[in-house]
Design a protein around this motif. Sequence first.
Motif, PDB file in Angstrom:
ATOM      1  N   ASP A  10       0.851  -1.190   0.000  1.00 12.03           N
ATOM      2  CA  ASP A  10       0.000   0.000   0.000  1.00 12.03           C
ATOM      3  C   ASP A  10       0.889   1.244   0.000  1.00 12.03           C
ATOM      4  O   ASP A  10       1.982   1.236   0.581  1.00 12.03           O
ATOM      5  N   SER A  11       0.413   2.305  -0.644  1.00 11.52           N
ATOM      6  CA  SER A  11       1.227   3.519  -0.722  1.00 11.52           C
ATOM      7  C   SER A  11       0.366   4.771  -0.710  1.00 11.52           C
ATOM      8  O   SER A  11      -0.834   4.717  -0.995  1.00 11.52           O
ATOM      9  N   ALA A  12       1.014   5.882  -0.381  1.00 12.05           N
ATOM     10  CA  ALA A  12       0.367   7.194  -0.403  1.00 12.05           C
ATOM     11  C   ALA A  12       1.433   8.252  -0.631  1.00 12.05           C
ATOM     12  O   ALA A  12       2.596   8.067  -0.258  1.00 12.05           O
ATOM     13  N   LEU A  13       1.036   9.356  -1.226  1.00 13.76           N
ATOM     14  CA  LEU A  13       1.967  10.461  -1.449  1.00 13.76           C
ATOM     15  C   LEU A  13       2.222  11.219  -0.155  1.00 13.76           C
ATOM     16  O   LEU A  13       1.309  11.416   0.652  1.00 13.76           O
ATOM     17  N   VAL A  14       3.488  11.645   0.007  1.00 12.31           N
ATOM     18  CA  VAL A  14       3.874  12.432   1.170  1.00 12.31           C
ATOM     19  C   VAL A  14       4.721  13.622   0.739  1.00 12.31           C
ATOM     20  O   VAL A  14       5.430  13.574  -0.266  1.00 12.31           O
ATOM     21  N   ASP A  15       4.619  14.703   1.491  1.00  8.16           N
ATOM     22  CA  ASP A  15       5.589  15.786   1.403  1.00  8.16           C
ATOM     23  C   ASP A  15       6.758  15.317   2.250  1.00  8.16           C
ATOM     24  O   ASP A  15       6.593  15.047   3.448  1.00  8.16           O
ATOM     25  N   LEU A  16       7.922  15.183   1.633  1.00  5.69           N
ATOM     26  CA  LEU A  16       9.061  14.576   2.317  1.00  5.69           C
ATOM     27  C   LEU A  16       9.436  15.279   3.611  1.00  5.69           C
ATOM     28  O   LEU A  16       9.699  14.633   4.613  1.00  5.69           O
ATOM     29  N   ASP A  17       9.492  16.587   3.612  1.00  5.84           N
ATOM     30  CA  ASP A  17       9.915  17.322   4.800  1.00  5.84           C
ATOM     31  C   ASP A  17       8.840  18.340   5.164  1.00  5.84           C
ATOM     32  O   ASP A  17       8.535  19.236   4.379  1.00  5.84           O
ATOM     33  N   ALA A  18       8.301  18.208   6.373  1.00 10.24           N
ATOM     34  CA  ALA A  18       7.241  19.109   6.831  1.00 10.24           C
ATOM     35  C   ALA A  18       7.676  20.567   6.813  1.00 10.24           C
ATOM     36  O   ALA A  18       6.843  21.466   6.736  1.00 10.24           O
ATOM     37  N   ASN A  19       8.980  20.824   6.857  1.00  8.21           N
ATOM     38  CA  ASN A  19       9.483  22.199   6.862  1.00  8.21           C
ATOM     39  C   ASN A  19       9.743  22.755   5.466  1.00  8.21           C
ATOM     40  O   ASN A  19      10.116  23.914   5.334  1.00  8.21           O
ATOM     41  N   GLN A  20       9.586  21.921   4.430  1.00  2.00           N
ATOM     42  CA  GLN A  20       9.877  22.369   3.071  1.00  2.00           C
ATOM     43  C   GLN A  20       8.724  22.055   2.110  1.00  2.00           C
ATOM     44  O   GLN A  20       8.944  21.816   0.928  1.00  2.00           O
TER      45      GLN A  20
END
Length: 116
Positions: A10-20
């Motif tokens: 299973d997969s989902a998209l993420v913003d790699l760094d919450a600060n960027q």
Amino acid sequence: MRYLRLRVGDSALVDLDANQIGSRRVTLYDGPIESVLREGFGTLEEPARLYGRVWTAGPQVVIRYYAAHPVDGDQVPLCAVARLGNDQMRKSPESKPGMAILEGSIAAAFIVDAFR
């Protein structure tokens, strides 16, 4: 993983760094990372947080996630890795030791049964 209704693959998209979030290029450093879900992932709703660790020693960045923190809940264990096809997790040539510059700030988090 059953608690989160997630299975291996299973997969989902993420913003790699919450600060960027929203950056065209992202700079990651060896050590802890906080990523943000961009979509639902089992019982996790966006913008749940994923916590893990970054390694930048090789030609590609390695990110392993160990925990998830739902918006309205307690932190729970997780076993996932960040992946992108077509060498998109490959470090930019100007990356220095201990850090990596990536062309993009989004990846997919994939559930795995173990880290290899």
